[in-house]
Design an enzyme around this catalytic site. Structure first.
Site, short mmCIF file in Angstrom:
data_model
loop_
_atom_site.label_atom_id
_atom_site.label_comp_id
_atom_site.label_asym_id
_atom_site.label_seq_id
_atom_site.Cartn_x
_atom_site.Cartn_y
_atom_site.Cartn_z
N GLU A 197 0.81 -1.22 0.00
CA GLU A 197 0.00 0.00 0.00
C GLU A 197 0.85 1.27 0.00
O GLU A 197 0.35 2.35 0.33
CB GLU A 197 -0.97 -0.02 1.17
CG GLU A 197 -1.95 -1.18 1.07
CD GLU A 197 -2.94 -1.25 2.21
OE1 GLU A 197 -2.87 -0.40 3.12
OE2 GLU A 197 -3.80 -2.16 2.18
N LYS A 314 -15.51 -1.01 3.47
CA LYS A 314 -14.94 -1.46 2.19
C LYS A 314 -16.12 -2.02 1.40
O LYS A 314 -16.52 -3.16 1.61
CB LYS A 314 -13.89 -2.54 2.41
CG LYS A 314 -12.66 -2.09 3.18
CD LYS A 314 -11.73 -3.27 3.45
CE LYS A 314 -10.47 -2.85 4.20
NZ LYS A 314 -9.63 -4.03 4.59
#
Length: 396
Positions: A197, A314
């Site tokens: 990430e 999410k």
């Protein structure tokens, strides 16, 4: 009234060249909306099932198009309900959560275009967010460990959280902090790479030694930062809940940690969640990700239990925009914090920024400023701030 004509899927490349899908929806005015869908590396047991690109291509043509063709734009709940009812499974096994979400977001984009409004305004109306927009705090993944990096760190994400008055100021603060951290790493002659990430990945020995370093940099930065940790305890080997609970308490006592995500695995640890909540729940956001997987049914199980006081959102975990917004509603009704988050295997799509602003999220977690898949979300936040004024905040 414009209606849906067809839904199709094409296979595209996501983060690091991994195959994923782009859903394409066309309406009767020949307008087209698309949505690129990510997927996770660290996945919860209860989240929606991912279907392969080849399966998605076939299902879009043979199942979703016949199901939704002729559906009018502008009724998100009705559209999403068609998908949910047709699938008929808790984890979207028939259609696939990724295909359903891509269809849901593409429909939202066409509907917002049809109404002549921005996507975040369309989502705000769905979420009954009529009080205006707020500046979400940035949860920036500055150092990675666990499943996202090949190093000696047990915890998956080590987050810096600027106390900023605008998105742009927060980004500037993070860039300054990062430069100081890299300088410290060079002084220590400690090589590093970038994790999944965009955060740094290197050998630090222990979590405690890393936190000491991060705090030294915080002091040196002379800006006001808090810290957060995503433990992702599902992935911690030889996990001993009592010992880890003590570690969390000591870290919270020693450092300005205001955010702790998935401190225990997703099943069988509710008593440890409650014990930790009693000790630090008043000053720390104890956030469930794998525990609740953005699913309203899972969230309801933990309301009133004093186990968590925040959720990760999410949308691909649950499959539709309507269900993600239902999760946000439940969180807000119980005064829980909301963090809208990307996935490890991201795409260059930016709808998460619109969702974060539209629902009034407390936090955004989009990774570090290293990869195009992460930058797309930050750039969309900056674009949105040009068109809206946040509550009590003048976005600079």
């Amino acid at each position: 009234m414009a209606t849906i004509q067809d839904v199709s899927v094409r296979q595209i490349l996501g983060f690091r060249g991994k195959d994923t899908i782009e859903v394409r929806m066309r309406d009767s005015e020949q307008r087209i909306a698309t949505c690129k869908i990510p997927f996770g590396v660290s996945e919860g047991k209860y989240e929606a099932i991912y279907c392969s690109p080849s399966e998605a291509i076939t299902r879009a043509q043979n199942e979703i198009t016949p199901l939704v063709k002729g559906t009018s734009l502008g009724n998100q709940k009705d559209f999403d309900s068609k998908l949910i009812e047709y699938d008929g499974t808790p984890q979207k096994k028939k259609l696939g959560g990724n295909l359903m979400l891509g269809s849901s977001i593409a429909y939202a984009r066409l509907s917002s275009t049809n109404q002549g409004i921005a996507l975040h305004d369309y989502i705000a109306a769905l979420a009954d967010n009529h009080d205006g927009y707020r500046v979400p705090r940035i949860l920036c993944n500055i150092v990675e460990g666990g499943a996202h990096a090949q190093n000696d760190l047990e915890f998956q994400e080590h987050l810096i959280i600027p106390q900023s008055v605008s998105i742009r100021e927060g980004i500037t603060m993070i860039k300054h902090y990062s430069a100081l951290l890299w300088d410290e790493m060079e002084k220590m002659k400690k090589p590093f790479v970038f994790g999944d990430e965009g955060g740094l990945a290197s050998s630090f020995g222990t979590e405690e030694s890393l936190m000491r370093l991060l705090d030294q940099v915080r002091v040196r930065a002379e800006d006001v930062f808090d810290f957060g940790i995503d433990v992702a305890a599902n992935n911690v080997s030889a996990f001993e809940p009592k010992a880890y609970g003590v570690r969390y308490e000591k870290l919270v006592e020693a450092y300005p940690i205001v955010y702790l995500e998935d401190p225990f695995p997703e099943e069988g640890y509710e008593s440890y969640y409650r014990a930790l909540y009693e000790r630090i729940g008043e000053k720390v956001s104890l956030v469930g990700d794998d525990l609740v997987v953005t699913n309203p049914l899972r969230i309801k199980q933990f309301i009133g239990t004093r186990t968590i006081n925040g959720i990760i959102v999410k949308p691909d975990q649950v499959g539709t925009l309507t269900e993600a917004i239902a999760s946000v509603r439940l969180a807000k009704e119980n005064n829980w914090k909301i963090a809208v988050s990307h996935r490890a295997q991201e795409t260059i799509d930016d709808y998460l920024a619109d969702i974060a602003v539209g629902v009034g999220a407390d936090f955004v977690k989009f990774g570090y400023f290293y990869q195009g898949e992460r930058l797309a979300k930050y750039n969309r936040l900056l674009e949105i701030k040009e068109s809206v004024r946040m509550i009590g905040k003048d976005l600079q």
